[in-house]
Design a protein around this motif. Sequence first.
Motif, PDB file in Angstrom:
ATOM      1  N   LYS A 254     -42.602  31.752  32.189  1.00 42.93           N
ATOM      2  CA  LYS A 254     -43.440  31.071  33.198  1.00 42.93           C
ATOM      3  C   LYS A 254     -44.475  30.182  32.523  1.00 42.93           C
ATOM      4  CE  LYS A 254     -44.337  34.352  36.395  1.00 42.93           C
ATOM      5  NZ  LYS A 254     -45.173  35.202  37.240  1.00 42.93           N
ATOM      6  N   LEU A 255     -45.051  30.690  31.432  1.00 44.43           N
ATOM      7  CA  LEU A 255     -46.061  29.927  30.706  1.00 44.43           C
ATOM      8  C   LEU A 255     -45.445  28.659  30.116  1.00 44.43           C
ATOM      9  CD1 LEU A 255     -47.845  32.901  28.910  1.00 44.43           C
ATOM     10  CD2 LEU A 255     -48.842  31.461  30.678  1.00 44.43           C
ATOM     11  N   VAL A 256     -44.231  28.783  29.594  1.00 48.54           N
ATOM     12  CA  VAL A 256     -43.558  27.623  29.013  1.00 48.54           C
ATOM     13  C   VAL A 256     -43.182  26.638  30.119  1.00 48.54           C
ATOM     14  CG1 VAL A 256     -41.589  26.853  27.655  1.00 48.54           C
ATOM     15  CG2 VAL A 256     -42.685  29.002  27.089  1.00 48.54           C
ATOM     16  N   GLU A 257     -42.727  27.154  31.260  1.00 44.23           N
ATOM     17  CA  GLU A 257     -42.392  26.326  32.427  1.00 44.23           C
ATOM     18  C   GLU A 257     -43.569  25.426  32.818  1.00 44.23           C
ATOM     19  OE1 GLU A 257     -39.646  26.018  34.392  1.00 44.23           O
ATOM     20  OE2 GLU A 257     -40.505  25.178  36.231  1.00 44.23           O
ATOM     21  N   GLU A 258     -44.785  26.028  32.801  1.00 39.57           N
ATOM     22  CA  GLU A 258     -46.015  25.284  33.127  1.00 39.57           C
ATOM     23  C   GLU A 258     -46.196  24.074  32.229  1.00 39.57           C
ATOM     24  OE1 GLU A 258     -47.483  27.021  36.319  1.00 39.57           O
ATOM     25  OE2 GLU A 258     -48.908  25.768  35.206  1.00 39.57           O
ATOM     26  N   GLN A 259     -45.834  24.220  30.970  1.00 40.44           N
ATOM     27  CA  GLN A 259     -46.053  23.154  29.984  1.00 40.44           C
ATOM     28  C   GLN A 259     -45.182  21.948  30.242  1.00 40.44           C
ATOM     29  OE1 GLN A 259     -48.625  23.179  27.791  1.00 40.44           O
ATOM     30  NE2 GLN A 259     -49.000  24.957  29.072  1.00 40.44           N
ATOM     31  N   LEU A 260     -44.077  22.175  30.981  1.00 41.60           N
ATOM     32  CA  LEU A 260     -43.138  21.082  31.195  1.00 41.60           C
ATOM     33  C   LEU A 260     -43.406  20.304  32.478  1.00 41.60           C
ATOM     34  CD1 LEU A 260     -39.864  22.779  29.983  1.00 41.60           C
ATOM     35  CD2 LEU A 260     -40.775  20.625  29.129  1.00 41.60           C
ATOM     36  N   LYS A 261     -44.388  20.742  33.264  1.00 42.06           N
ATOM     37  CA  LYS A 261     -44.645  20.087  34.556  1.00 42.06           C
ATOM     38  C   LYS A 261     -44.944  18.613  34.356  1.00 42.06           C
ATOM     39  CE  LYS A 261     -45.475  23.708  37.753  1.00 42.06           C
ATOM     40  NZ  LYS A 261     -46.348  24.847  37.943  1.00 42.06           N
TER      41      LYS A 261
ATOM     42  N   GLY B 196     -32.471  28.007  38.133  1.00 41.87           N
ATOM     43  CA  GLY B 196     -33.031  26.708  38.534  1.00 41.87           C
ATOM     44  C   GLY B 196     -34.126  26.805  39.576  1.00 41.87           C
ATOM     45  N   GLU B 197     -34.092  27.905  40.349  1.00 38.85           N
ATOM     46  CA  GLU B 197     -35.105  28.038  41.415  1.00 38.85           C
ATOM     47  C   GLU B 197     -36.440  28.475  40.867  1.00 38.85           C
ATOM     48  OE1 GLU B 197     -32.672  29.619  45.125  1.00 38.85           O
ATOM     49  OE2 GLU B 197     -34.819  30.134  45.238  1.00 38.85           O
ATOM     50  N   ARG B 198     -36.389  29.508  39.991  1.00 40.54           N
ATOM     51  CA  ARG B 198     -37.631  30.047  39.456  1.00 40.54           C
ATOM     52  C   ARG B 198     -38.200  29.162  38.342  1.00 40.54           C
ATOM     53  NH1 ARG B 198     -38.124  36.488  38.392  1.00 40.54           N
ATOM     54  NH2 ARG B 198     -35.960  36.169  37.833  1.00 40.54           N
ATOM     55  N   PHE B 199     -37.286  28.529  37.596  1.00 45.92           N
ATOM     56  CA  PHE B 199     -37.712  27.720  36.448  1.00 45.92           C
ATOM     57  C   PHE B 199     -37.086  26.333  36.512  1.00 45.92           C
ATOM     58  CE2 PHE B 199     -39.802  31.225  34.532  1.00 45.92           C
ATOM     59  CZ  PHE B 199     -38.992  32.344  34.656  1.00 45.92           C
ATOM     60  N   PRO B 200     -37.483  25.527  37.508  1.00 41.93           N
ATOM     61  CA  PRO B 200     -36.843  24.212  37.658  1.00 41.93           C
ATOM     62  C   PRO B 200     -37.067  23.292  36.463  1.00 41.93           C
ATOM     63  CG  PRO B 200     -38.768  24.405  39.097  1.00 41.93           C
ATOM     64  CD  PRO B 200     -38.529  25.760  38.518  1.00 41.93           C
ATOM     65  N   HIS B 201     -38.276  23.307  35.907  1.00 45.43           N
ATOM     66  CA  HIS B 201     -38.571  22.392  34.795  1.00 45.43           C
ATOM     67  C   HIS B 201     -37.873  22.826  33.526  1.00 45.43           C
ATOM     68  CE1 HIS B 201     -41.964  21.841  37.616  1.00 45.43           C
ATOM     69  NE2 HIS B 201     -41.801  20.572  37.292  1.00 45.43           N
ATOM     70  N   LEU B 202     -37.865  24.132  33.285  1.00 48.37           N
ATOM     71  CA  LEU B 202     -37.221  24.658  32.074  1.00 48.37           C
ATOM     72  C   LEU B 202     -35.712  24.429  32.134  1.00 48.37           C
ATOM     73  CD1 LEU B 202     -38.313  25.972  29.587  1.00 48.37           C
ATOM     74  CD2 LEU B 202     -38.202  28.194  30.708  1.00 48.37           C
ATOM     75  N   SER B 203     -35.125  24.669  33.329  1.00 46.33           N
ATOM     76  CA  SER B 203     -33.681  24.447  33.499  1.00 46.33           C
ATOM     77  C   SER B 203     -33.341  22.993  33.222  1.00 46.33           C
ATOM     78  CB  SER B 203     -33.239  24.766  34.921  1.00 46.33           C
ATOM     79  OG  SER B 203     -33.549  26.086  35.230  1.00 46.33           O
ATOM     80  N   SER B 204     -34.163  22.128  33.782  1.00 44.22           N
ATOM     81  CA  SER B 204     -33.947  20.692  33.610  1.00 44.22           C
ATOM     82  C   SER B 204     -34.096  20.300  32.151  1.00 44.22           C
ATOM     83  CB  SER B 204     -34.957  19.961  34.493  1.00 44.22           C
ATOM     84  OG  SER B 204     -34.890  18.612  34.269  1.00 44.22           O
ATOM     85  N   TRP B 205     -35.104  20.844  31.468  1.00 42.00           N
ATOM     86  CA  TRP B 205     -35.318  20.545  30.047  1.00 42.00           C
ATOM     87  C   TRP B 205     -34.113  20.992  29.229  1.00 42.00           C
ATOM     88  CZ3 TRP B 205     -35.585  23.943  25.841  1.00 42.00           C
ATOM     89  CH2 TRP B 205     -35.884  23.316  24.604  1.00 42.00           C
ATOM     90  N   ILE B 206     -33.614  22.196  29.518  1.00 41.32           N
ATOM     91  CA  ILE B 206     -32.468  22.712  28.777  1.00 41.32           C
ATOM     92  C   ILE B 206     -31.293  21.746  28.894  1.00 41.32           C
ATOM     93  CG2 ILE B 206     -30.692  24.531  28.715  1.00 41.32           C
ATOM     94  CD1 ILE B 206     -32.906  26.561  29.363  1.00 41.32           C
ATOM     95  N   GLN B 207     -31.034  21.298  30.142  1.00 44.35           N
ATOM     96  CA  GLN B 207     -29.903  20.386  30.362  1.00 44.35           C
ATOM     97  C   GLN B 207     -30.077  19.094  29.585  1.00 44.35           C
ATOM     98  OE1 GLN B 207     -29.064  19.515  34.510  1.00 44.35           O
ATOM     99  NE2 GLN B 207     -28.765  21.679  34.919  1.00 44.35           N
ATOM    100  N   HIS B 208     -31.278  18.502  29.698  1.00 41.34           N
ATOM    101  CA  HIS B 208     -31.539  17.230  29.018  1.00 41.34           C
ATOM    102  C   HIS B 208     -31.452  17.381  27.512  1.00 41.34           C
ATOM    103  CE1 HIS B 208     -33.728  15.779  32.792  1.00 41.34           C
ATOM    104  NE2 HIS B 208     -32.689  15.000  32.623  1.00 41.34           N
ATOM    105  N   PHE B 209     -32.016  18.477  27.009  1.00 40.13           N
ATOM    106  CA  PHE B 209     -32.085  18.655  25.566  1.00 40.13           C
ATOM    107  C   PHE B 209     -30.708  18.947  24.970  1.00 40.13           C
ATOM    108  CE2 PHE B 209     -34.354  19.150  21.695  1.00 40.13           C
ATOM    109  CZ  PHE B 209     -33.711  20.142  20.977  1.00 40.13           C
ATOM    110  N   MET B 210     -29.969  19.849  25.627  1.00 40.81           N
ATOM    111  CA  MET B 210     -28.651  20.251  25.094  1.00 40.81           C
ATOM    112  C   MET B 210     -27.753  19.022  24.911  1.00 40.81           C
ATOM    113  SD  MET B 210     -28.324  23.650  24.735  1.00 40.81           S
ATOM    114  CE  MET B 210     -26.560  23.943  24.726  1.00 40.81           C
ATOM    115  N   ASP B 211     -27.939  18.065  25.840  1.00 43.77           N
ATOM    116  CA  ASP B 211     -27.024  16.939  25.888  1.00 43.77           C
ATOM    117  C   ASP B 211     -27.582  15.649  25.299  1.00 43.77           C
ATOM    118  OD1 ASP B 211     -24.906  15.462  28.308  1.00 43.77           O
ATOM    119  OD2 ASP B 211     -24.403  16.812  26.655  1.00 43.77           O
ATOM    120  N   ALA B 212     -28.770  15.711  24.708  1.00 43.79           N
ATOM    121  CA  ALA B 212     -29.411  14.488  24.219  1.00 43.79           C
ATOM    122  C   ALA B 212     -28.679  13.961  22.989  1.00 43.79           C
ATOM    123  CB  ALA B 212     -30.871  14.770  23.885  1.00 43.79           C
TER     124      ALA B 212
END
Lengths: 224, 220
Positions: free
Chosen positions: A132-139, A177-193
């Motif tokens: 949750k703390l890491v999720e906050e950082q990605l807002k 994706g529901e609880r951690f929308p930003h983290l999920s999104s970051w994972i997708q973007h990063f894995m595929d960058a």
Amino acid sequence: MAEEVKLFRTWSSGYALRIVWALKLKGIEYETIFEDLTNKSPSLLQYNPIHGKVPVLVHDGKPVCESLVILEYVDETWKHNPLLPQDPYEKSMARFWANFGDDKLMKSIWQLFIAREKDQDVAAVEALENLKLVEEQLKGKKFFHGETIGYLDLAFGWFADFVSILEEIMSLKLVDGERFPHLSSWIQHFMDAPVIRDCWPPRDKMIIKYQVMREKYLAAATPK
Amino acid sequence: MAGEEVILLSVYPSMFSMRVRIALAEKGVKYELKEEDLTNKSLLLLEMNPVHKKVPVLIHNGKPILESLIIVQYIDEVWHDKNPLEPSDPYERAQARFWADFIDKKVFDPARGIWATKGEEQEAAKKEFIEILKILEGELGEKPYFGGETFGLVDVALIPLYSWFYAFETCGNFKIESQCPKLVAWAKFCMQRESVSQSLSDPHSVYDTVLFLKKMFGIE
């Protein structure tokens, strides 16, 4: 000026991957030396006598050890495509969260990974709090660094890969994706960058490796 | 600099707080020192460090910087005109950071073991502690400071430990100087710097704190 850059690594080390990414993002030519940590080379022990670990970067014969220290060294030596923020306050925050990732987050995720079934709920509490703390950082940001990948993204890179491995082995959803929308999104973007996606270790090998490791821990924890 | 507000949330015997006080003194920064009671943490501390709720915290113009070595590096960068603590060469800087990280990873667990355990566990902690100090002695070599001719990051990272030596020696019934004379000589040399002598806690006060902690944790 012909520079000699060598990187001592293993095929699976997430710490070493940080440096692979950094060197590739900066377009630096380097030689890779793969180590077998059960049979360390004399070179590795000579370059890292204190810890005997990977990664070790050797630049013109001079060794730099500890992945986060190496990342900053790479960024300061090859100044194009900067990885760390320029502003001292932003830099201190990036360093803080990198440390958090390596200390608290990694430990709590690992504790969950090796927990016996009856202990999983308790282990999950701390892991989820840290997430949750890491999720906050990605807002409001695509990557930890902003619009582009930087130091903190590379520092958290291990997590992007390990989460899916843990989820597959344990048959549970940790970063939904529901609880951690930003983290999920970051994972997708990063894995595929670009650049990042070319360096991931073979997934099937990783699954086997971590499955075996988990079984060992579970067996050791089971009362005889 | 006009309009600068620098506050340090600190705890007197904390080695980590001492690091920051040394760095601020080296740079001649004026700041407000707020002493925290860790059994009754202030709202400011909880607001500024919600993740770890620990000291030290440096608050610079309202923005918190956390983790003692990160704070020291921040101070070095912001007040870069005076007494640089990190080397200017990237390779030397990487070496300094490596050794500061080594201290953080290796020193504090055995150090705690010396005062917080007894019997075999305590002996093991003492042995490990001395081994780590000997490795550091090796790195120091014949240099006056870990930084070479200039007082630097690694010196700042390690010197607060010296204020705890009396407590370790009393709890552990041993003498550090007899096993690590070079390191103790280095510590005494560092103590000649005003920034250090004014920032290090009094060893007897530290020992009193250790006795209090032992009581609190039910350790004889």
